[in-house]
Design a protein around this motif. Structure first.
Motif, PDB file in Angstrom:
ATOM      1  N   THR A 128      58.162  81.379  39.876  1.00  0.00           N
ATOM      2  CA  THR A 128      57.086  81.188  38.619  1.00  0.00           C
ATOM      3  C   THR A 128      56.961  80.620  38.008  1.00  0.00           C
ATOM      4  O   THR A 128      56.675  79.021  37.261  1.00  0.00           O
ATOM      5  N   THR A 162      55.525  76.988  38.068  1.00  0.00           N
ATOM      6  CA  THR A 162      54.655  76.114  36.948  1.00  0.00           C
ATOM      7  C   THR A 162      55.062  75.179  36.497  1.00  0.00           C
ATOM      8  O   THR A 162      54.043  74.045  36.120  1.00  0.00           O
ATOM      9  N   ALA A 168      56.357  77.737  31.587  1.00  0.00           N
ATOM     10  CA  ALA A 168      57.140  78.123  32.239  1.00  0.00           C
ATOM     11  C   ALA A 168      57.700  79.255  31.649  1.00  0.00           C
ATOM     12  O   ALA A 168      58.620  80.065  32.008  1.00  0.00           O
ATOM     13  N   ALA A 171      50.079  80.383  35.468  1.00  0.00           N
ATOM     14  CA  ALA A 171      51.400  80.909  35.314  1.00  0.00           C
ATOM     15  C   ALA A 171      51.170  83.150  35.012  1.00  0.00           C
ATOM     16  O   ALA A 171      51.530  83.423  36.036  1.00  0.00           O
TER      17      ALA A 171
END
Length: 334
Positions: free
Chosen positions: A111, A115, A133, A318
């Protein structure tokens, strides 16, 4: 010849006191507001940020308050991050299991990386993308303000990132129980999914306990295990910053993170008595709330509006990515 860099002398208390007092007052007001509203998943951190923003954009900037606000943004924040270690133990992390920890770690790293890449594609400034992020992949507002100690983004970037993770974390908290009911997801799988994907600790608690005690406890432990990865992330980002910088421009090593790690180890081998532990938890929350009030006091809405809607779109992407990836990985290990 190696140059010696002397630490900055501490400001006299009389200079720090006015601004610190304002941050303390806003933090107390935010915590009282959350208690009055009675919404457990509504973070006092976010309320403190909002109160600070309102003050800054109505009353304005007052010079006598600035030293205390700066003190709250640095010293108080770092003290709060160190004390976060008392919420975690290595034993708790072990109880999630190897497969559960793997789900959490893979989801977090993926992730954070995706992101940042999406932020580049959308044209979101790199510091703001990094904060979104961090908040999306680890623990919401706390991660945003902790990671900013090495990212050094503008206060408006911090406020925007916190707004993103708050909005989409809240949507995830509300939507997760309904989705789990529709597909009949088991309590441990559901707890792991919420703990690995929803942004704030309070949001995870709200979503996980909506499906029962077992899901609630497992989701909370999974989330706290995820929070533990905040320390290595900050150290990694700090090391990358120093590697890319030259000479005196190198950012300082975030020593407070080692304090966080030491507290986690201490809490594992010699945990405080329950009453003291509860007091420390409340104190930690208050320190972080004070820091967020200070952040709000440094946030100019005019500069915030200039960021546009692209960072908001990044926050949405995200949130969808981490939720989908965590769900898929949970299905693999269930």
């Amino acid at each position: 010849m190696t140059s010696l860099v002397l630490p900055r002398p501490a400001l006299p208390p009389r200079l720090v006191a006015p601004g610190l007092a304002l941050c303390l007052a806003l933090a107390l007001l935010a915590m009282a507001g959350q208690a009055v509203l009675g919404i457990a998943a509504l973070s006092p951190l976010v309320l403190a940020l909002i109160l600070g923003v309102v003050w800054r954009n109505t009353v304005g900037t007052i010079a006598v308050l600035q030293p205390g606000i700066a003190f709250s943004l640095k010293r108080v924040l770092r003290a709060g991050v160190v004390l976060l270690g008392f919420q975690l133990t290595l034993t708790q992390a072990a109880s999630v299991g190897v497969s559960g920890l793997a789900v959490i770690a893979v989801t977090l790293v993926a992730t954070f990386t995706v992101t940042k890449l999406l932020g580049r594609l959308l044209g979101v400034p790199a510091p703001l993308a990094e904060l979104i992020a961090a908040g999306s992949s680890i623990c919401g507002a706390s991660a945003v303000i902790a990671v900013n100690t090495v990212t050094n983004a503008d206060d408006e970037d911090v406020a925007y990132a916190i707004a993103c993770v708050t909005v989409f974390g809240t949507l995830a908290m509300l939507g997760a129980p309904m989705l789990a009911a529709a597909i009949d997801l088991g309590p441990r799988a559901y707890g792991l999914w919420t703990g690995a994907s929803i942004h704030e600790v309070a949001q995870v608690v709200g979503a996980a306990f909506a499906r029962g005690e077992e899901a609630g406890h497992f989701g909370t432990i999974a989330k706290l295990s995820r929070v533990m990865l905040l320390a290595p992330l900050i150290l990694t980002l700090g090391a990358l910053r120093r590697e890319r910088a030259e000479g005196a421009a190198r950012p300082p090593l975030p020593w407070f993170v080692f304090g966080f790690i030491a507290v986690v180890l201490l809490n594992t081998v010699l945990p405080p008595a329950p009453a003291l532990h509860a007091a420390i938890a409340k104190g930690t929350a208050f320190l972080l709330t004070v820091a967020l009030a200070a952040m709000g006091l440094e946030t100019d809405i005019r500069r915030l509006k200039a960021r546009g809607l692209r960072p908001l779109a990044l926050g949405a992407m995200a949130a969808v990515f981490i939720s989908g990836l965590a769900f898929a990985l949970v299905q693999l290990v269930a």
